[in-house]
Design an enzyme around this catalytic site. Structure first.
Site, PDB file in Angstrom:
ATOM      1  CE1 TYR A 100      -3.565   2.659   0.592  1.00 55.33           C
ATOM      2  CE2 TYR A 100      -2.350   3.220   2.585  1.00 55.33           C
ATOM      3  CZ  TYR A 100      -3.335   3.500   1.655  1.00 55.33           C
ATOM      4  OH  TYR A 100      -4.105   4.630   1.799  1.00 55.33           O
ATOM      5  CD  GLU A 158      -8.013   6.970   5.327  1.00 58.12           C
ATOM      6  OE1 GLU A 158      -7.872   6.801   6.558  1.00 58.12           O
ATOM      7  OE2 GLU A 158      -7.082   6.793   4.521  1.00 58.12           O
ATOM      8  CD1 TRP A 160      -3.673   1.293   5.436  1.00 61.59           C
ATOM      9  CD2 TRP A 160      -5.728   1.945   5.931  1.00 61.59           C
ATOM     10  NE1 TRP A 160      -4.280   1.732   4.271  1.00 61.59           N
ATOM     11  CE2 TRP A 160      -5.545   2.139   4.559  1.00 61.59           C
ATOM     12  CE3 TRP A 160      -6.970   2.285   6.484  1.00 61.59           C
ATOM     13  CZ2 TRP A 160      -6.529   2.653   3.721  1.00 61.59           C
ATOM     14  CZ3 TRP A 160      -7.958   2.797   5.645  1.00 61.59           C
ATOM     15  CH2 TRP A 160      -7.727   2.978   4.287  1.00 61.59           C
TER      16      TRP A 160
END
Length: 191
Positions: free
Chosen positions: A25, A47, A55
């Site tokens: 990522y 988000e 995450w």
């Protein structure tokens, strides 16, 4: 802490040091500009779902999120009703949080409403900082900014939910409104 050199000899932001989904990522997406309503709605939605979670959890569940939220097509999500929310609450492949699911539907509806004005992408880009940060160390990094506070307030005025200043700051980093990479990271200044 500044950038760390991984086993591959490449300097990266410290959170992306090891091989895996987080490094992928970091290297391929984080801080790169995205375009189009669906891309912006996806990042905004993810988000919000990430709030309070890691995450990496969201990244691992992202294919399922994309599937159940119809590729983040705002019109399709805006048409969701209570039965769709209940269906998503039973979907084990995503984060099952009613408030976040309902916020995703609310935000899709607000995105559709923004089409009559400048649209979601142009609206968000309007909050880009005049002086982008350039941190050399993680201790210098912020979690909010004047711009993320203003973006949060602006989105809330237009009917968006789950768009607090910290979440909007993370969005601004993720979609490349400014370069979030540390000075010395191989990705700094690459896009």
């Amino acid at each position: 802490m500044g950038p760390l050199i991984g086993e591959d000899g490449v300097a990266r932001c410290p959170w992306a040091g090891g091989a895996g989904v987080m490094r992928d990522y970091h290297d391929e997406e984080w801080g790169r500009r995205v375009h189009g309503e669906a891309a912006y709605l996806e990042r905004l939605t993810l988000e919000a779902f990430q709030s309070g979670l890691s995450w990496s959890t969201i990244l691992n569940k992202r294919p399922a999120f994309r599937e159940v939220f119809h590729g983040f097509d705002a019109g399709a999500i805006a048409a969701f009703d209570e039965s769709d929310v209940e269906r998503l609450m039973q979907e084990p492949r995503i984060v099952r949080n009613r408030m976040k699911i309902e916020a995703a539907v609310t935000n899709a509806r607000a995105s559709v409403a923004l089409r009559d004005a400048e649209g979601l992408e142009a609206f968000v880009l309007g909050f880009a900082p005049d002086e982008p940060p350039a941190w050399a160390d993680t201790t210098e990094m912020a979690t909010t900014s004047v711009e993320s506070v203003a973006l949060s307030k602006g989105l809330k005025k237009r009917g968006f939910a789950f768009v607090g200043p910290t979440t909007m700051y993370a969005l601004m980093e993720a979609i490349g409104i400014f370069d979030p990479h540390l000075v010395g990271c191989f990705r700094r200044g690459s896009d």
